[in-house]
Design an enzyme around this catalytic site. Structure first.
Site, PDB file in Angstrom:
ATOM      1  N   LYS A 140       0.858  -1.184   0.000  1.00 53.18           N
ATOM      2  CA  LYS A 140       0.000   0.000   0.000  1.00 53.18           C
ATOM      3  C   LYS A 140       0.893   1.232   0.000  1.00 53.18           C
ATOM      4  O   LYS A 140       1.668   1.450   0.937  1.00 53.18           O
ATOM      5  CB  LYS A 140      -0.918   0.012   1.223  1.00 53.18           C
ATOM      6  CG  LYS A 140      -1.871   1.199   1.247  1.00 53.18           C
ATOM      7  CD  LYS A 140      -2.760   1.145   2.479  1.00 53.18           C
ATOM      8  CE  LYS A 140      -3.698   2.337   2.525  1.00 53.18           C
ATOM      9  NZ  LYS A 140      -4.549   2.319   3.735  1.00 53.18           N
ATOM     10  N   LYS A 160      -2.271  -1.585  -3.710  1.00 52.19           N
ATOM     11  CA  LYS A 160      -3.091  -0.378  -3.662  1.00 52.19           C
ATOM     12  C   LYS A 160      -2.195   0.844  -3.744  1.00 52.19           C
ATOM     13  O   LYS A 160      -1.213   0.910  -2.989  1.00 52.19           O
ATOM     14  CB  LYS A 160      -3.901  -0.361  -2.362  1.00 52.19           C
ATOM     15  CG  LYS A 160      -4.831   0.828  -2.194  1.00 52.19           C
ATOM     16  CD  LYS A 160      -5.573   0.743  -0.864  1.00 52.19           C
ATOM     17  CE  LYS A 160      -6.509   1.931  -0.689  1.00 52.19           C
ATOM     18  NZ  LYS A 160      -7.208   1.899   0.605  1.00 52.19           N
TER      19      LYS A 160
END
Length: 349
Positions: free
Chosen positions: A218, A272
């Site tokens: 992320k 992400k």
């Protein structure tokens, strides 16, 4: 000096052997593109409803849907409306929902205490949806940012995020969500060691069948802005998250993060944001072979939907093309706010 005559295409086609325009090509890739049936037959990647996870936002109240200005077409839903959304998803055969909360600011504090409340809005949504649609998968975010007054994913002390004390709280949050009916725990906090600790905590509490979808890579991205509007942290966040989310310039580090999560017991891995990090999706899938997912985040959605509503792009085509990019990069599925629209189109053929 006369200009050379360009022969009409019909004239060339009528006598190609004398035109000088026939190429000696044993391989002509356009043969496989000549008709719809042929293109479908040789297609390498296919997008299906089974690839979709629909993120939704839940809030307190009743019979209310609140539009999110920076995410046109996306709304915060009260729990009863979230149940209706889950029914719609099940009708479309979308496999799973990912649930994120908008927490009343009055319930937020520095410790994120509301995250451990078994009657918080996430837990109420889990129970309500499971009671009505038991077969749909429910994925819950484990992080403290929706619940803290400072908007960070972990406990904050003197401007520093505390890793190990935060992990202790995250384990309790995960167990609380599992007890309410979560099928998949998805820790998005990016604290070191949290996957292993959550796995141990779930197992000790009797939730050994609850899966973990780790936000393995992320990144500290600028694409999260509309999401922070949706959960109400855009104005409360103090500082930034670069001490725990990944540097956008790093690729090898993403593999190290994923490797640690695999060792600690992650069942699935997530990257992400999505489109700006397709190379990471590919590398993670190639390296570990685990079910790998990409999150088409709020900023990606807002750019596509905003451009489409302004008539600058063909909305449906670019929506589907962007999702196909994830499949081509190796993703087994995509978290996308487009999920219900895509499912409707795929179902309609």
């Amino acid at each position: 000096m006369s200009t050379p005559r360009i022969r009409p295409a019909a004239e060339i086609a009528a006598a190609p052997e004398r035109s000088g325009h026939r190429l000696d090509l044993p391989v002509r890739l356009r043969r496989n593109r000549k008709a719809d049936w042929s293109r479908r037959l040789v297609r390498e990647n296919t997008l299906t409803v089974d690839d979709l996870i629909w993120p939704i936002f839940v809030m307190d109240g009743k019979a209310t849907r609140t539009p999110i200005a920076s995410m046109p077409g996306v709304e915060r839903l009260t729990v009863d409306e979230a149940v209706r959304a889950a029914e719609f998803a099940a009708k479309l055969k979308i496999p799973a929902l990912a649930i994120f909360p908008y927490v009343d600011p009055a319930r937020r504090d520095e410790m994120g205490s509301e995250a451990l409340n078994g009657a918080n809005v996430v837990c109420r949504a889990l129970r309500a949806i499971k009671a009505e649609i038991p077969d749909i998968g429910l994925i819950t975010d484990v992080a403290l940012d929706p619940f803290t007054s400072h908007g960070h994913d972990g406990l904050l002390e003197d401007g520093r995020i505390l890793n190990d004390p935060t992990v202790e709280v995250l384990v309790r949050q995960a167990v609380t969500q599992a007890a309410a009916g979560a099928d998949v725990i998805a820790p998005s906090d990016m604290m070191d060691g949290r996957v292993g600790a959550i796995r141990a905590g779930l197992d000790a509490a009797g939730f050994e069948d609850v899966q973990i979808m780790s936000y393995a890579a992320k990144f500290a991205s600028a694409f999260y802005g509309p999401f922070r509007d949706a959960i109400g942290t855009a104005k409360t966040l103090t500082g930034d998250k670069r001490t725990y989310q990944m540097d956008p310039g790093n690729g090898a580090e993403a593999l190290r993060e994923a490797a640690l999560d695999v060792e600690e017991g992650a069942d699935m891995l997530m990257v992400k944001p999505g489109l700006p990090y397709l190379d990471i999706v590919w590398r993670v899938k190639e390296a570990f072979g685990l079910p790998t997912y990409a999150y088409q985040v709020s900023g990606e959605y807002a750019m596509i939907e905003g451009a489409a509503r302004n008539g600058w792009v063909e909305g449906d085509r670019i929506m589907l093309e962007s999702l196909m990019a994830f499949k081509r990069a190796g993703a087994d599925g995509i978290l996308t706010y487009f999920a219900p629209r895509v499912a409707e189109k795929l179902t309609a053929g």
